[in-house]
Write an enzyme that holds these catalytic residues in place. Sequence first.
Site, PDB file in Angstrom:
ATOM      1  N   ARG A  52      17.196 -44.277  74.812  1.00 51.44           N
ATOM      2  CA  ARG A  52      17.007 -45.884  74.839  1.00 51.44           C
ATOM      3  C   ARG A  52      18.112 -46.208  73.593  1.00 51.44           C
ATOM      4  NH1 ARG A  52      11.596 -48.802  74.981  1.00 51.44           N
ATOM      5  NH2 ARG A  52      11.334 -47.722  73.007  1.00 51.44           N
ATOM      6  N   ARG A 101      29.394 -62.351  54.622  1.00 50.26           N
ATOM      7  CA  ARG A 101      28.678 -63.019  55.782  1.00 50.26           C
ATOM      8  C   ARG A 101      29.869 -63.730  56.615  1.00 50.26           C
ATOM      9  NH1 ARG A 101      26.545 -68.003  57.319  1.00 50.26           N
ATOM     10  NH2 ARG A 101      24.847 -67.732  58.726  1.00 50.26           N
ATOM     11  N   LYS A 150      16.820 -53.074  72.376  1.00 50.43           N
ATOM     12  CA  LYS A 150      15.571 -53.112  71.485  1.00 50.43           C
ATOM     13  C   LYS A 150      16.016 -53.593  70.217  1.00 50.43           C
ATOM     14  CE  LYS A 150      11.439 -50.365  70.417  1.00 50.43           C
ATOM     15  NZ  LYS A 150      10.563 -51.255  70.755  1.00 50.43           N
TER      16      LYS A 150
END
Length: 286
Positions: A52, A101, A150
């Site tokens: 996964r 960023r 996930k």
Amino acid sequence: MSRTVYVNGDYVPEAEAKISVFDRGFLMADGVYEVTSVLDGKLIDFDGHCKRLARSLSELEISNPHSDDEWLAIHRELVARNDIVDGMVYLQVTRGNPGDRDFAYPPADTAPTVVLFTQSKPGLAESPVAKTGWKVISIPDIRWGRRDIKTVQLLYPSMGKMAAKKAGVDDAWLVEDGFVTEGTSNNAYIVKGNRIITRALSSDILHGITRAAVLRFAREAQMEVEERNFTIDEAKSADEAFITSASAFVMPVVEVDGAPVGTGTVGRVATRLREIYLEEMRKAAV
Ligand code: PDD
């Protein structure tokens, strides 16, 4: 307790572990994770978690920094260094530190950040609450649409857990378009007679590693499995309910939104599935 944690190739005391403030995981929740349980010093269903992890990374176009064998070696080393008998290994991979960023992904050769740490939970499989079961409330599912990945975007599940705590219960079941998707950090099931009902796999839910194993064991034990949507009302009138996750295994659910499920006590099917799951997974543990 000072843990040894793993950061980008090094095993370091937790107080010395450092991640950049520009890490995409920190700034943008741009990362994925896995939680693998440890029983008797061994990893439960490690292969499933590795598969996964690879899929989550690939869906986000983050390169997988390790082979399955390397991941296994790191997990085992951390379990050994921290003397973990029962507990969990948490693994997180982020898109790394681009040095600034920016919404755009950094160049593909930016090294992913890799962090692993252990959590010691003595007697994890003998949790007394498995004998009394969880109570849950329902809340709207307002998470993003790729719950099959996930990711570390766990603010809403965390808010759900707090709503449950404030209501004096154990967890929240998330509801979308009238149907239960899953729990805050687990897959949700109801039982009618010999039939186990749980939402089918799609991008609406996380494809639980425990779910896959439990449904396999249920079929092998001649139980019927129906993968379809169910409502909170159907859960209230079911014979039993339960949840599955790598940290709770199979946990009975005895109350939904204040209404008892079945007799309001831990059911036969959930109890049996928990026993089978723990027995089989201990045997196959690495
Ligand atoms: N959570 N659904 C969600 C939203 C989850 O976060 C989890 C796991 C599951 C169950 O998946 P698995 O059986 O592979 O653990 C379902 C982990 C345990 C966590 O966040 O700690």
